[in-house]
Scaffold this motif. Structure first.
Motif, PDB file in Angstrom:
ATOM      1  N   LEU A   3     -39.724  32.531 -10.178  1.00  0.00           N
ATOM      2  CA  LEU A   3     -39.998  32.531 -11.608  1.00  0.00           C
ATOM      3  C   LEU A   3     -39.958  31.097 -12.117  1.00  0.00           C
ATOM      4  CD1 LEU A   3     -37.678  35.022 -11.007  1.00  0.00           C
ATOM      5  CD2 LEU A   3     -38.607  35.720 -13.198  1.00  0.00           C
ATOM      6  N   GLY A   4     -40.686  30.853 -13.201  1.00  0.00           N
ATOM      7  CA  GLY A   4     -40.689  29.525 -13.799  1.00  0.00           C
ATOM      8  C   GLY A   4     -41.844  29.385 -14.769  1.00  0.00           C
ATOM      9  N   LYS A   5     -41.811  28.316 -15.527  1.00  0.00           N
ATOM     10  CA  LYS A   5     -42.865  28.036 -16.500  1.00  0.00           C
ATOM     11  C   LYS A   5     -44.202  27.853 -15.799  1.00  0.00           C
ATOM     12  CE  LYS A   5     -44.048  24.694 -20.133  1.00  0.00           C
ATOM     13  NZ  LYS A   5     -45.375  24.384 -19.588  1.00  0.00           N
ATOM     14  N   GLY A   6     -45.276  28.203 -16.473  1.00  0.00           N
ATOM     15  CA  GLY A   6     -46.607  27.967 -15.931  1.00  0.00           C
ATOM     16  C   GLY A   6     -46.833  26.492 -15.647  1.00  0.00           C
ATOM     17  N   GLY A   7     -47.396  26.188 -14.493  1.00  0.00           N
ATOM     18  CA  GLY A   7     -47.715  24.814 -14.154  1.00  0.00           C
ATOM     19  C   GLY A   7     -46.654  24.060 -13.380  1.00  0.00           C
ATOM     20  N   VAL A   8     -45.518  24.701 -13.037  1.00  0.00           N
ATOM     21  CA  VAL A   8     -44.464  23.979 -12.315  1.00  0.00           C
ATOM     22  C   VAL A   8     -44.659  24.024 -10.801  1.00  0.00           C
ATOM     23  CG1 VAL A   8     -42.750  24.300 -14.146  1.00  0.00           C
ATOM     24  CG2 VAL A   8     -42.898  25.988 -12.286  1.00  0.00           C
ATOM     25  N   GLY A   9     -45.659  24.775 -10.331  1.00  0.00           N
ATOM     26  CA  GLY A   9     -45.929  24.819  -8.897  1.00  0.00           C
ATOM     27  C   GLY A   9     -45.279  25.970  -8.163  1.00  0.00           C
ATOM     28  N   ARG A  10     -45.112  27.112  -8.852  1.00  0.00           N
ATOM     29  CA  ARG A  10     -44.488  28.270  -8.195  1.00  0.00           C
ATOM     30  C   ARG A  10     -45.272  28.710  -6.961  1.00  0.00           C
ATOM     31  NH1 ARG A  10     -45.341  29.824 -13.028  1.00  0.00           N
ATOM     32  NH2 ARG A  10     -46.760  31.480 -12.335  1.00  0.00           N
ATOM     33  N   THR A  11     -46.602  28.737  -7.090  1.00  0.00           N
ATOM     34  CA  THR A  11     -47.430  29.214  -5.987  1.00  0.00           C
ATOM     35  C   THR A  11     -47.279  28.328  -4.754  1.00  0.00           C
ATOM     36  OG1 THR A  11     -49.028  30.226  -7.493  1.00  0.00           O
ATOM     37  CG2 THR A  11     -49.804  29.707  -5.277  1.00  0.00           C
ATOM     38  N   SER A  12     -47.230  27.030  -4.941  1.00  0.00           N
ATOM     39  CA  SER A  12     -47.040  26.111  -3.807  1.00  0.00           C
ATOM     40  C   SER A  12     -45.682  26.331  -3.154  1.00  0.00           C
ATOM     41  CB  SER A  12     -47.163  24.657  -4.275  1.00  0.00           C
ATOM     42  OG  SER A  12     -48.452  24.398  -4.776  1.00  0.00           O
ATOM     43  N   THR A 179     -38.733  24.741 -11.172  1.00  0.00           N
ATOM     44  CA  THR A 179     -38.866  23.911 -12.367  1.00  0.00           C
ATOM     45  C   THR A 179     -39.278  22.504 -11.968  1.00  0.00           C
ATOM     46  OG1 THR A 179     -37.774  23.203 -14.421  1.00  0.00           O
ATOM     47  CG2 THR A 179     -36.440  23.168 -12.413  1.00  0.00           C
ATOM     48  N   THR A 180     -39.631  21.714 -12.951  1.00  0.00           N
ATOM     49  CA  THR A 180     -39.803  20.272 -12.774  1.00  0.00           C
ATOM     50  C   THR A 180     -38.804  19.604 -13.710  1.00  0.00           C
ATOM     51  OG1 THR A 180     -41.471  20.099 -14.522  1.00  0.00           O
ATOM     52  CG2 THR A 180     -42.267  20.551 -12.283  1.00  0.00           C
ATOM     53  N   ALA A 181     -38.790  18.275 -13.700  1.00  0.00           N
ATOM     54  CA  ALA A 181     -37.873  17.549 -14.577  1.00  0.00           C
ATOM     55  C   ALA A 181     -38.374  17.501 -16.015  1.00  0.00           C
ATOM     56  CB  ALA A 181     -37.671  16.128 -14.055  1.00  0.00           C
ATOM     57  N   ASP A 182     -39.583  17.981 -16.265  1.00  0.00           N
ATOM     58  CA  ASP A 182     -40.128  18.028 -17.620  1.00  0.00           C
ATOM     59  C   ASP A 182     -39.201  18.822 -18.539  1.00  0.00           C
ATOM     60  OD1 ASP A 182     -42.567  17.796 -19.509  1.00  0.00           O
ATOM     61  OD2 ASP A 182     -42.115  19.944 -19.487  1.00  0.00           O
ATOM     62  N   ARG A 210     -41.994  18.777  -7.502  1.00  0.00           N
ATOM     63  CA  ARG A 210     -42.780  17.589  -7.874  1.00  0.00           C
ATOM     64  C   ARG A 210     -41.901  16.390  -8.193  1.00  0.00           C
ATOM     65  NH1 ARG A 210     -46.938  20.982 -11.615  1.00  0.00           N
ATOM     66  NH2 ARG A 210     -48.130  21.934  -9.944  1.00  0.00           N
ATOM     67  N   ALA A 211     -40.873  16.192  -7.389  1.00  0.00           N
ATOM     68  CA  ALA A 211     -39.990  15.040  -7.573  1.00  0.00           C
ATOM     69  C   ALA A 211     -40.652  13.781  -7.016  1.00  0.00           C
ATOM     70  CB  ALA A 211     -38.653  15.286  -6.880  1.00  0.00           C
ATOM     71  N   SER A 212     -40.248  12.648  -7.544  1.00  0.00           N
ATOM     72  CA  SER A 212     -40.797  11.373  -7.081  1.00  0.00           C
ATOM     73  C   SER A 212     -40.397  11.119  -5.631  1.00  0.00           C
ATOM     74  CB  SER A 212     -40.274  10.229  -7.955  1.00  0.00           C
ATOM     75  OG  SER A 212     -40.516   8.979  -7.343  1.00  0.00           O
ATOM     76  N   PRO A 213     -41.314  10.584  -4.812  1.00  0.00           N
ATOM     77  CA  PRO A 213     -40.952  10.249  -3.430  1.00  0.00           C
ATOM     78  C   PRO A 213     -40.019   9.046  -3.339  1.00  0.00           C
ATOM     79  CG  PRO A 213     -43.203   9.579  -3.891  1.00  0.00           C
ATOM     80  CD  PRO A 213     -42.747  10.366  -5.085  1.00  0.00           C
ATOM     81  N   GLY A 214     -39.791   8.359  -4.475  1.00  0.00           N
ATOM     82  CA  GLY A 214     -38.835   7.246  -4.484  1.00  0.00           C
ATOM     83  C   GLY A 214     -39.295   6.048  -3.678  1.00  0.00           C
ATOM     84  N   ILE A 215     -40.494   5.561  -3.955  1.00  0.00           N
ATOM     85  CA  ILE A 215     -41.063   4.454  -3.173  1.00  0.00           C
ATOM     86  C   ILE A 215     -40.429   3.113  -3.534  1.00  0.00           C
ATOM     87  CG2 ILE A 215     -43.217   3.201  -2.674  1.00  0.00           C
ATOM     88  CD1 ILE A 215     -44.689   5.858  -3.298  1.00  0.00           C
ATOM     89  N   PHE A 216     -40.130   2.924  -4.823  1.00  0.00           N
ATOM     90  CA  PHE A 216     -39.657   1.618  -5.286  1.00  0.00           C
ATOM     91  C   PHE A 216     -38.200   1.677  -5.741  1.00  0.00           C
ATOM     92  CE2 PHE A 216     -44.233   1.895  -6.434  1.00  0.00           C
ATOM     93  CZ  PHE A 216     -44.713   0.872  -5.634  1.00  0.00           C
ATOM     94  N   ASP A 217     -37.527   0.513  -5.690  1.00  0.00           N
ATOM     95  CA  ASP A 217     -36.205   0.392  -6.292  1.00  0.00           C
ATOM     96  C   ASP A 217     -36.175  -0.884  -7.145  1.00  0.00           C
ATOM     97  OD1 ASP A 217     -35.826  -1.801  -4.567  1.00  0.00           O
ATOM     98  OD2 ASP A 217     -34.779  -0.587  -3.073  1.00  0.00           O
ATOM     99  N   LYS A 253     -35.019  10.275 -14.958  1.00  0.00           N
ATOM    100  CA  LYS A 253     -35.239  11.549 -15.656  1.00  0.00           C
ATOM    101  C   LYS A 253     -34.925  12.725 -14.729  1.00  0.00           C
ATOM    102  CE  LYS A 253     -38.966  14.085 -18.029  1.00  0.00           C
ATOM    103  NZ  LYS A 253     -40.407  14.009 -18.426  1.00  0.00           N
ATOM    104  N   GLU A 254     -35.334  12.604 -13.469  1.00  0.00           N
ATOM    105  CA  GLU A 254     -35.071  13.672 -12.494  1.00  0.00           C
ATOM    106  C   GLU A 254     -33.578  13.802 -12.211  1.00  0.00           C
ATOM    107  OE1 GLU A 254     -37.522  12.451  -9.254  1.00  0.00           O
ATOM    108  OE2 GLU A 254     -39.389  13.110 -10.238  1.00  0.00           O
ATOM    109  N   ARG A 255     -32.880  12.674 -12.162  1.00  0.00           N
ATOM    110  CA  ARG A 255     -31.422  12.736 -11.942  1.00  0.00           C
ATOM    111  C   ARG A 255     -30.723  13.452 -13.093  1.00  0.00           C
ATOM    112  NH1 ARG A 255     -32.049   7.771  -8.980  1.00  0.00           N
ATOM    113  NH2 ARG A 255     -32.115   6.519 -10.884  1.00  0.00           N
ATOM    114  N   ARG A 256     -31.187  13.169 -14.327  1.00  0.00           N
ATOM    115  CA  ARG A 256     -30.592  13.858 -15.491  1.00  0.00           C
ATOM    116  C   ARG A 256     -30.892  15.357 -15.438  1.00  0.00           C
ATOM    117  NH1 ARG A 256     -32.473   9.079 -18.066  1.00  0.00           N
ATOM    118  NH2 ARG A 256     -34.366  10.123 -18.808  1.00  0.00           N
ATOM    119  N   ALA A 257     -32.133  15.692 -15.044  1.00  0.00           N
ATOM    120  CA  ALA A 257     -32.505  17.112 -14.933  1.00  0.00           C
ATOM    121  C   ALA A 257     -31.664  17.797 -13.864  1.00  0.00           C
ATOM    122  CB  ALA A 257     -33.991  17.234 -14.596  1.00  0.00           C
TER     123      ALA A 257
END
Length: 299
Positions: A3-12, A179-182, A210-217, A253-257
């Protein structure tokens, strides 16, 4: 059931979990509620109510509202009467005017595939239900409980009560929040969680998708700016630094979520990375690989 909001990628996420389970030797059935059947379509299939094989140990069927209702009626009404019923304009009007009945039979279909599957057919090890967006999904989940209270000891009430008890059994049924961090997706996820909690349905897991792959620091940004200031030929250093800053802001933002999820929902959290370079089956396979890593970690 996801379950989740539309567009968060449930199907994937469902595709990934199904691929993961089938790859480990489990007879896996995916139930899709989207009329486009995106998971089955990625395998070149368009199933109806009967399961269709997608690959070794993986099947799919379409959990449509009217189709599920007609399938259920076919179990209790003779074929001759059924043909007359389906041809009736009154029946079509009734079906279109009674979405609650369709939702009840959709939940009943899930229950029947597990608890009342014919003995001459091999049992499913796991069923993945790709539920519709949150509002409609909650309507589906609530319906057996509402019908049981409404119809009491009648045939419909007793059947609804059996379905409700099944979904409350944590040994047989698991609810997974995606969910996503949105902020809006996160807010809807918390609403879903509290609605399920009210129904005494436990959340088995939360997927932060859909979390960031964390390429940069931060050090990367410092180096980009320094090199750009020293070498005029590096014309795009400032633009690259801004991209890196945006990635850092996104990860904050993802860490806060993640902190909100862990404080308010008592369930394991799986973090799935965003993959912009793939879709369909390839995306499901990439997420299944991440799920394998998550599953092999400490409990």
């Amino acid at each position: 059931m996801t379950l989740g909001k539309g567009g968060v990628g449930r199907t994937s996420v469902v595709a990934a979990m199904a691929s993961f389970a089938a790859g480990r030797g489990m007879n896996t059935l995916v139930m899709e509620t989207d009329p486009q059947r995106p998971i089955a379509a990625s395998y070149g299939q368009m199933p109806g109510l009967e399961p269709v094989a997608l690959r070794h140990r993986l099947w799919s069927l379409f959990l449509g509202g009217q189709e599920s209702l007609e399938d259920y009626l076919g179990m209790v009404v003779s074929r001759s009467i059924l043909r007359a019923v389906f041809a009736s304009k009154l029946y079509q009007y009734f079906v279109n005017a009674a979405p609650a009945l369709r939702e009840l039979t959709m939940m009943g279909k899930i229950y029947h595939e597990i608890e009342r599957r014919p003995k001459n057919k091999p049992p499913w090890d796991v069923i993945m239900v790709d539920a519709p967006a949150s509002g409609q999904a909650l309507g589906m989940v609530k319906m057996p409980f509402v019908a049981h209270e409404t119809f009491g000891g009648g045939i419909v009430g007793r059947e609804a009560g059996e379905v409700a008890r099944f979904f409350r059994d944590p040994r047989k049924c698991a609810m997974v929040l995606v969910t996503t961090a949105d902020a809006l997706a996160l807010s809807e996820s918390l609403e879903i969680y509290h609605a399920l909690e009210h129904l005494q349905l436990a959340i088995a897991a939360v997927v932060l998708n859909r979390a960031s792959p964390g390429i940069f620091d931060a050090e990367d940004i410092t180096r980009m700016i320094a090199r750009g200031s020293r070498n005029a030929r590096l014309k795009h250093a400032d633009e690259l630094a801004e991209i890196a800053r945006a990635d850092l802001r996104r990860r904050n933002k993802e860490r806060r979520a993640l902190d909100i999820i862990q404080r308010q929902i008592a369930a394991p959290v799986a973090r799935f990375t965003e993959h912009l370079d793939c879709s369909g089956r390839s995306l499901g396979a990439a997420l299944a690989a991440e799920l394998a890593v998550f599953n092999s970690g400490p409990s």
